[in-house]
Design an enzyme around this catalytic site. Structure first.
Site, mmCIF file in Angstrom:
data_model
loop_
_atom_site.group_PDB
_atom_site.id
_atom_site.type_symbol
_atom_site.label_atom_id
_atom_site.label_comp_id
_atom_site.label_asym_id
_atom_site.label_seq_id
_atom_site.Cartn_x
_atom_site.Cartn_y
_atom_site.Cartn_z
ATOM 1 N N ASP A 47 -0.387 -43.720 -6.723
ATOM 2 C CA ASP A 47 0.732 -42.773 -6.773
ATOM 3 C C ASP A 47 1.371 -42.606 -5.395
ATOM 4 O OD1 ASP A 47 2.487 -41.015 -7.934
ATOM 5 O OD2 ASP A 47 1.091 -39.322 -7.989
ATOM 6 N N GLY A 48 2.682 -42.330 -5.386
ATOM 7 C CA GLY A 48 3.364 -41.972 -4.140
ATOM 8 C C GLY A 48 4.395 -42.980 -3.645
ATOM 9 N N ARG A 72 7.776 -41.113 -3.005
ATOM 10 C CA ARG A 72 7.765 -40.274 -1.798
ATOM 11 C C ARG A 72 7.726 -41.125 -0.531
ATOM 12 N NH1 ARG A 72 3.057 -36.787 -4.028
ATOM 13 N NH2 ARG A 72 3.249 -38.407 -5.619
ATOM 14 N N THR A 90 1.998 -44.289 -20.266
ATOM 15 C CA THR A 90 2.837 -44.092 -21.460
ATOM 16 C C THR A 90 3.924 -43.059 -21.138
ATOM 17 O OG1 THR A 90 1.117 -42.553 -22.248
ATOM 18 C CG2 THR A 90 1.136 -44.724 -23.244
ATOM 19 N N ASN A 139 5.363 -42.692 -18.259
ATOM 20 C CA ASN A 139 6.373 -43.266 -17.354
ATOM 21 C C ASN A 139 7.569 -43.860 -18.102
ATOM 22 O OD1 ASN A 139 3.882 -44.381 -14.939
ATOM 23 N ND2 ASN A 139 5.187 -42.568 -14.849
ATOM 24 N N ARG A 169 -7.346 -41.508 -6.289
ATOM 25 C CA ARG A 169 -5.910 -41.235 -6.485
ATOM 26 C C ARG A 169 -5.263 -41.004 -5.132
ATOM 27 N NH1 ARG A 169 -2.518 -38.246 -11.091
ATOM 28 N NH2 ARG A 169 -0.462 -38.645 -10.223
ATOM 29 N N ARG A 227 -4.821 -34.747 -9.910
ATOM 30 C CA ARG A 227 -4.850 -34.725 -11.374
ATOM 31 C C ARG A 227 -5.106 -36.132 -11.898
ATOM 32 N NH1 ARG A 227 0.644 -32.933 -10.315
ATOM 33 N NH2 ARG A 227 2.074 -34.712 -10.298
ATOM 34 N N SER A 266 -3.619 -37.412 -14.923
ATOM 35 C CA SER A 266 -2.419 -37.994 -15.540
ATOM 36 C C SER A 266 -2.728 -38.994 -16.668
ATOM 37 C CB SER A 266 -1.538 -38.657 -14.474
ATOM 38 O OG SER A 266 -1.184 -37.733 -13.474
ATOM 39 N N GLU A 284 -17.218 -40.619 -9.783
ATOM 40 C CA GLU A 284 -17.013 -39.839 -8.566
ATOM 41 C C GLU A 284 -15.515 -39.877 -8.294
ATOM 42 O OE1 GLU A 284 -19.232 -38.090 -6.958
ATOM 43 O OE2 GLU A 284 -20.821 -38.767 -8.301
HETATM 44 C C1 IPE Z 1 0.515 -41.638 -12.684
HETATM 45 O O1 IPE Z 1 1.503 -41.381 -11.739
HETATM 46 C C2 IPE Z 1 0.785 -42.958 -13.333
HETATM 47 C C3 IPE Z 1 0.649 -44.120 -12.461
HETATM 48 C C4 IPE Z 1 0.218 -44.120 -11.243
HETATM 49 C C5 IPE Z 1 1.012 -45.358 -13.066
HETATM 50 P P1 IPE Z 1 2.727 -40.406 -12.061
HETATM 51 O O2 IPE Z 1 3.494 -40.253 -10.828
HETATM 52 O O3 IPE Z 1 3.465 -40.890 -13.249
HETATM 53 O O4 IPE Z 1 1.944 -39.067 -12.456
HETATM 54 P P2 IPE Z 1 2.456 -37.575 -12.651
HETATM 55 O O5 IPE Z 1 3.494 -37.618 -13.715
HETATM 56 O O6 IPE Z 1 3.017 -37.115 -11.357
HETATM 57 O O7 IPE Z 1 1.222 -36.837 -13.045
HETATM 58 C C1 IPE Z 2 3.596 -44.501 -8.488
HETATM 59 O O1 IPE Z 2 4.548 -43.972 -7.631
HETATM 60 C C2 IPE Z 2 4.154 -45.650 -9.300
HETATM 61 C C3 IPE Z 2 4.319 -45.348 -10.732
HETATM 62 C C4 IPE Z 2 3.979 -44.255 -11.331
HETATM 63 C C5 IPE Z 2 4.935 -46.382 -11.527
HETATM 64 P P1 IPE Z 2 5.612 -42.894 -8.108
HETATM 65 O O2 IPE Z 2 6.839 -43.608 -8.533
HETATM 66 O O3 IPE Z 2 5.035 -41.978 -9.108
HETATM 67 O O4 IPE Z 2 5.866 -42.140 -6.745
HETATM 68 P P2 IPE Z 2 6.150 -40.590 -6.529
HETATM 69 O O5 IPE Z 2 5.086 -39.825 -7.234
HETATM 70 O O6 IPE Z 2 7.510 -40.327 -7.088
HETATM 71 O O7 IPE Z 2 6.096 -40.408 -5.052
HETATM 72 MG MG MG Z 3 4.079 -40.182 -8.980
#
Ligand code: IPE
Ligand code: IPE
Ligand code: MG
Length: 245
Positions: free
Chosen positions: A20-21, A24, A66, A68, A188, A194, A196, A207
């Site tokens: 994730d991220g 950002r 799912t 996304n 994560r 979380r 997700s 862990e």
């Molecule tokens: C979780 O990330 C799904 C993946 C990393 C593929 P999200 O960015 O979609 O999660 P939420 O919606 O912030 O919980």
């Molecule tokens: C994770 O990065 C990639 C996917 C969920 C596909 P994000 O796209 O969720 O990045 P943030 O959470 O917006 O920073």
């Molecule tokens: Mg994200």
């Protein structure tokens, strides 16, 4: 944090990562979100190769949930295109590094181009004996559990299995992850704490490791740090500390 500090006898067998991220990271660097996803793809390569180097048996990466599918259509299309491109680009390196690819999720919902490329890489790496990389794409744990319940119910209805025989093994056998052991270490990135909808059943005793690093920043050092944290913990599985020694 050096590679040497890691106890190779005590490696987690199965590491799962919620990557994730990306968005950002892009924002922080004044770039479009797509650049964040591209940088994320580079982090995937680095992480897979670091895991292979250590000898991690199973690595499962959450690439697309799912949920996304509810993102703006342009972003979804970009991500699907990037998947195709990455699979094509990484195939050779995966073969060289002895990595075996699998995919879990509602794969039939993916564009044909992604399905095709996935099949291609899965087929060409099927006999590899190194790290087993599983991509969770269009994956949702609730969907996975729902389809398992449906399949098991059908079998009961058709007298293939009696209700009494339903146990954890039978449930495991109907999940997408039927060939995988439980997750030992769940990582994560991005500071979100979380799950997700990721591997709800399989992380029962994992862990958990959360880091503020954004996914594109994650590298070999980050992985080593997570494994080191894992190795400092006592996994009691309900027992007392004394029982373990
Ligand atoms: C979780 O990330 C799904 C993946 C990393 C593929 P999200 O960015 O979609 O999660 P939420 O919606 O912030 O919980
Ligand atoms: C994770 O990065 C990639 C996917 C969920 C596909 P994000 O796209 O969720 O990045 P943030 O959470 O917006 O920073
Ligand atoms: Mg994200």
């Amino acid at each position: 944090m050096s590679f040497k500090e890691i106890n190779l006898e005590m490696l987690p067998q199965h590491i799962a990562i919620i990557m994730d991220g990306n968005g950002r990271w892009a924002k922080q660097h004044g770039k479009m979100r797509v650049r964040g996803h591209e940088a994320g793809a580079q982090a995937v390569r680095k992480t897979v190769e670091s895991a292979a180097k250590l000898g991690i048996k199973h690595l499962t990466l959450y690439a697309f949930s799912t949920e996304n599918w509810s993102r703006p259509k342009t972003e979804v299309n970009t991500l699907m295109g990037l998947l195709v491109k990455s699979l094509r680009r990484e195939l050779e390196r995966m073969v060289t590094n002895n990595i075996k690819l699998s995919a879990i999720g509602s794969l039939d919902k993916l564009p044909k181009s992604v399905q095709h490329e996935l099949q291609e890489v899965i087929l060409k790496t099927t006999h590899n004996s190194g790290t087993h990389l599983t991509l969770a794409i269009s994956y949702g744990a609730r969907e996975e559990i729902k389809q398992a319940v449906k399949q098991i119910s059908e079998k009961v209805k058709n007298n293939i299995i009696p209700v009494e025989s339903i146990d954890e093994t039978i449930i495991n056998e109907h999940l997408y992850t039927q060939h995988l052991p439980d997750v030992d270490l769940l990582i994560r990135t991005s500071g979100e704490v979380r799950i997700s909808n990721f591997l709800l059943w399989q992380i029962a005793y994992a862990e958990l490791y959360f880091t503020d690093e954004l996914w594109p920043e994650f590298d070999e050092q980050s992985l080593n740090q997570a494994i080191l944290s894992y190795q400092k913990r006592e996994r009691r599985f309900g027992k007392t500390s004394e029982q373990l020694t």
